[in-house]
Design a protein around this motif. Structure first.
Motif, PDB file in Angstrom:
ATOM      1  N   ILE A 103       0.841  -1.208   0.000  1.00  0.00           N
ATOM      2  CA  ILE A 103       0.000   0.000   0.000  1.00  0.00           C
ATOM      3  C   ILE A 103       0.873   1.254   0.000  1.00  0.00           C
ATOM      4  O   ILE A 103       0.631   2.200  -0.746  1.00  0.00           O
ATOM      5  N   SER A 104       1.903   1.270   0.831  1.00  0.00           N
ATOM      6  CA  SER A 104       2.767   2.450   0.935  1.00  0.00           C
ATOM      7  C   SER A 104       3.529   2.723  -0.356  1.00  0.00           C
ATOM      8  O   SER A 104       3.634   3.865  -0.800  1.00  0.00           O
ATOM      9  N   LEU A 105       4.084   1.685  -0.970  1.00  0.00           N
ATOM     10  CA  LEU A 105       4.859   1.892  -2.195  1.00  0.00           C
ATOM     11  C   LEU A 105       3.973   2.235  -3.387  1.00  0.00           C
ATOM     12  O   LEU A 105       4.441   2.838  -4.351  1.00  0.00           O
ATOM     13  N   ASN A 106       2.704   1.869  -3.342  1.00  0.00           N
ATOM     14  CA  ASN A 106       1.772   2.230  -4.408  1.00  0.00           C
ATOM     15  C   ASN A 106       1.111   3.587  -4.171  1.00  0.00           C
ATOM     16  O   ASN A 106       0.323   4.038  -5.003  1.00  0.00           O
ATOM     17  N   SER A 107       1.416   4.235  -3.068  1.00  0.00           N
ATOM     18  CA  SER A 107       0.846   5.544  -2.776  1.00  0.00           C
ATOM     19  C   SER A 107       1.510   6.611  -3.642  1.00  0.00           C
ATOM     20  O   SER A 107       2.498   6.364  -4.332  1.00  0.00           O
ATOM     21  N   LYS A 108       0.981   7.811  -3.580  1.00  0.00           N
ATOM     22  CA  LYS A 108       1.511   8.920  -4.356  1.00  0.00           C
ATOM     23  C   LYS A 108       2.960   9.242  -3.974  1.00  0.00           C
ATOM     24  O   LYS A 108       3.779   9.588  -4.813  1.00  0.00           O
ATOM     25  N   GLN A 109       3.285   9.113  -2.688  1.00  0.00           N
ATOM     26  CA  GLN A 109       4.623   9.445  -2.208  1.00  0.00           C
ATOM     27  C   GLN A 109       5.663   8.383  -2.553  1.00  0.00           C
ATOM     28  O   GLN A 109       6.848   8.641  -2.522  1.00  0.00           O
ATOM     29  N   LYS A 110       5.218   7.152  -2.838  1.00  0.00           N
ATOM     30  CA  LYS A 110       6.111   6.042  -3.177  1.00  0.00           C
ATOM     31  C   LYS A 110       7.149   5.776  -2.084  1.00  0.00           C
ATOM     32  O   LYS A 110       8.308   5.500  -2.353  1.00  0.00           O
ATOM     33  N   ASP A 111       6.709   5.885  -0.832  1.00  0.00           N
ATOM     34  CA  ASP A 111       7.626   5.593   0.270  1.00  0.00           C
ATOM     35  C   ASP A 111       6.908   4.800   1.349  1.00  0.00           C
ATOM     36  O   ASP A 111       5.694   4.679   1.352  1.00  0.00           O
ATOM     37  N   CYS A 112       7.701   4.236   2.241  1.00  0.00           N
ATOM     38  CA  CYS A 112       7.175   3.360   3.274  1.00  0.00           C
ATOM     39  C   CYS A 112       7.932   3.612   4.568  1.00  0.00           C
ATOM     40  O   CYS A 112       9.162   3.563   4.583  1.00  0.00           O
ATOM     41  N   HIS A 113       7.210   3.901   5.628  1.00  0.00           N
ATOM     42  CA  HIS A 113       7.792   4.099   6.958  1.00  0.00           C
ATOM     43  C   HIS A 113       6.942   3.286   7.931  1.00  0.00           C
ATOM     44  O   HIS A 113       5.841   3.703   8.280  1.00  0.00           O
ATOM     45  N   LEU A 114       7.453   2.128   8.334  1.00  0.00           N
ATOM     46  CA  LEU A 114       6.687   1.232   9.190  1.00  0.00           C
ATOM     47  C   LEU A 114       7.465   0.897  10.449  1.00  0.00           C
ATOM     48  O   LEU A 114       8.642   0.533  10.380  1.00  0.00           O
ATOM     49  N   LEU A 115       6.800   0.972  11.570  1.00  0.00           N
ATOM     50  CA  LEU A 115       7.358   0.490  12.825  1.00  0.00           C
ATOM     51  C   LEU A 115       7.005  -0.993  12.903  1.00  0.00           C
ATOM     52  O   LEU A 115       5.846  -1.354  13.078  1.00  0.00           O
ATOM     53  N   LEU A 116       8.007  -1.847  12.720  1.00  0.00           N
ATOM     54  CA  LEU A 116       7.768  -3.281  12.635  1.00  0.00           C
ATOM     55  C   LEU A 116       7.620  -3.933  14.006  1.00  0.00           C
ATOM     56  O   LEU A 116       6.859  -4.872  14.175  1.00  0.00           O
ATOM     57  N   ASP A 117       8.383  -3.462  14.966  1.00  0.00           N
ATOM     58  CA  ASP A 117       8.282  -3.924  16.349  1.00  0.00           C
ATOM     59  C   ASP A 117       8.976  -2.879  17.224  1.00  0.00           C
ATOM     60  O   ASP A 117       9.288  -1.791  16.748  1.00  0.00           O
ATOM     61  N   ASP A 118       9.237  -3.221  18.472  1.00  0.00           N
ATOM     62  CA  ASP A 118       9.830  -2.246  19.388  1.00  0.00           C
ATOM     63  C   ASP A 118      11.243  -1.811  18.987  1.00  0.00           C
ATOM     64  O   ASP A 118      11.701  -0.756  19.407  1.00  0.00           O
ATOM     65  N   ALA A 119      11.930  -2.610  18.182  1.00  0.00           N
ATOM     66  CA  ALA A 119      13.327  -2.317  17.862  1.00  0.00           C
ATOM     67  C   ALA A 119      13.593  -2.068  16.380  1.00  0.00           C
ATOM     68  O   ALA A 119      14.711  -1.725  16.016  1.00  0.00           O
ATOM     69  N   ASN A 120      12.599  -2.224  15.502  1.00  0.00           N
ATOM     70  CA  ASN A 120      12.857  -2.158  14.065  1.00  0.00           C
ATOM     71  C   ASN A 120      11.888  -1.229  13.354  1.00  0.00           C
ATOM     72  O   ASN A 120      10.676  -1.373  13.472  1.00  0.00           O
ATOM     73  N   LEU A 121      12.475  -0.321  12.600  1.00  0.00           N
ATOM     74  CA  LEU A 121      11.731   0.623  11.773  1.00  0.00           C
ATOM     75  C   LEU A 121      12.159   0.392  10.327  1.00  0.00           C
ATOM     76  O   LEU A 121      13.353   0.311  10.031  1.00  0.00           O
ATOM     77  N   LEU A 122      11.207   0.263   9.439  1.00  0.00           N
ATOM     78  CA  LEU A 122      11.496   0.043   8.025  1.00  0.00           C
ATOM     79  C   LEU A 122      11.219   1.328   7.263  1.00  0.00           C
ATOM     80  O   LEU A 122      10.119   1.877   7.330  1.00  0.00           O
ATOM     81  N   ASN A 123      12.228   1.806   6.541  1.00  0.00           N
ATOM     82  CA  ASN A 123      12.094   2.987   5.697  1.00  0.00           C
ATOM     83  C   ASN A 123      12.494   2.613   4.282  1.00  0.00           C
ATOM     84  O   ASN A 123      13.638   2.208   4.046  1.00  0.00           O
ATOM     85  N   LEU A 124      11.572   2.740   3.352  1.00  0.00           N
ATOM     86  CA  LEU A 124      11.833   2.463   1.951  1.00  0.00           C
ATOM     87  C   LEU A 124      11.369   3.657   1.129  1.00  0.00           C
ATOM     88  O   LEU A 124      10.314   4.236   1.409  1.00  0.00           O
ATOM     89  N   GLN A 125      12.138   4.027   0.122  1.00  0.00           N
ATOM     90  CA  GLN A 125      11.772   5.131  -0.757  1.00  0.00           C
ATOM     91  C   GLN A 125      12.042   4.700  -2.188  1.00  0.00           C
ATOM     92  O   GLN A 125      13.148   4.275  -2.519  1.00  0.00           O
ATOM     93  N   LEU A 126      11.030   4.789  -3.015  1.00  0.00           N
ATOM     94  CA  LEU A 126      11.158   4.420  -4.418  1.00  0.00           C
ATOM     95  C   LEU A 126      11.508   5.664  -5.219  1.00  0.00           C
ATOM     96  O   LEU A 126      10.789   6.661  -5.184  1.00  0.00           O
ATOM     97  N   PHE A 127      12.636   5.602  -5.931  1.00  0.00           N
ATOM     98  CA  PHE A 127      13.083   6.722  -6.744  1.00  0.00           C
ATOM     99  C   PHE A 127      12.940   6.362  -8.217  1.00  0.00           C
ATOM    100  O   PHE A 127      13.117   5.211  -8.600  1.00  0.00           O
ATOM    101  N   LYS A 128      12.657   7.354  -9.029  1.00  0.00           N
ATOM    102  CA  LYS A 128      12.580   7.131 -10.471  1.00  0.00           C
ATOM    103  C   LYS A 128      13.982   6.824 -10.992  1.00  0.00           C
ATOM    104  O   LYS A 128      14.959   7.389 -10.515  1.00  0.00           O
ATOM    105  N   PRO A 129      14.073   5.957 -11.994  1.00  0.00           N
ATOM    106  CA  PRO A 129      15.391   5.681 -12.566  1.00  0.00           C
ATOM    107  C   PRO A 129      15.896   6.901 -13.331  1.00  0.00           C
ATOM    108  O   PRO A 129      15.102   7.718 -13.810  1.00  0.00           O
ATOM    109  N   PRO A 130      17.209   7.036 -13.443  1.00  0.00           N
ATOM    110  CA  PRO A 130      17.719   8.173 -14.218  1.00  0.00           C
ATOM    111  C   PRO A 130      17.348   8.008 -15.683  1.00  0.00           C
ATOM    112  O   PRO A 130      17.206   6.890 -16.174  1.00  0.00           O
TER     113      PRO A 130
END
Length: 138
Positions: A103-130
């Motif tokens: 859902i996050s990567l298909n959003s307009k922002q094309k990014d993902c910020h998820l708190l997976l558990d007490d110790a892990n945060l996932l940050n993903l950002q989709l960039f356009k290719p050059p």
């Protein structure tokens, strides 16, 4: 589609930690097999898992390669630290996390910020290719 491509996307140890792209049936299938070796923890002395993306054929798969690498590395570390993938109490969360990433990567922002558990945060950002290089003007 799965039966035609499964041997290429679910691999053995030889392609572990490599991003694999199979283009067929009007789509790109990206997979990243990952292995964790531990003779005491796993019944077969290791755990082999793969994460992946399925993209339409007209989408460039290259921007997804680092995301897949980051995601598989995060899941690997979470398994080593807390048995996230193999513990029966945390396993139901895997589908929820993967759906949230989709859902996050298909959003307009094309990014993902998820708190997976007490110790892990996932940050993903989709960039356009050059853009491809322009040929020199004669």
């Amino acid at each position: 589609v799965f039966s035609a491509t499964s041997e290429y996307i679910i691999t053995g140890n030889e392609l572990a930690n490599q991003t694999i792209t199979v283009s067929t049936h009007g789509m790109h299938i990206l997979s990243r097999p990952t292995i964790i070796c531990n003779e005491r923890r796993y019944e077969r002395n290791s755990l082999l898992f793969a994460l992946g993306f399925v993209l339409r054929r007209n989408i460039d798969p290259r921007p997804y390669w680092p995301l897949l690498s980051n995601l598989s590395s995060t899941f690997r570390h979470m398994e080593v630290e807390s048995e996230f993938l193999t513990n029966p109490t945390s396993r139901p969360r895997i589908q929820i996390v993967l759906e949230d990433i989709l859902i996050s990567l298909n959003s307009k922002q094309k990014d993902c910020h998820l708190l997976l558990d007490d110790a892990n945060l996932l940050n993903l950002q989709l960039f356009k290719p050059p853009p491809p290089p322009t040929p020199p003007v004669p």
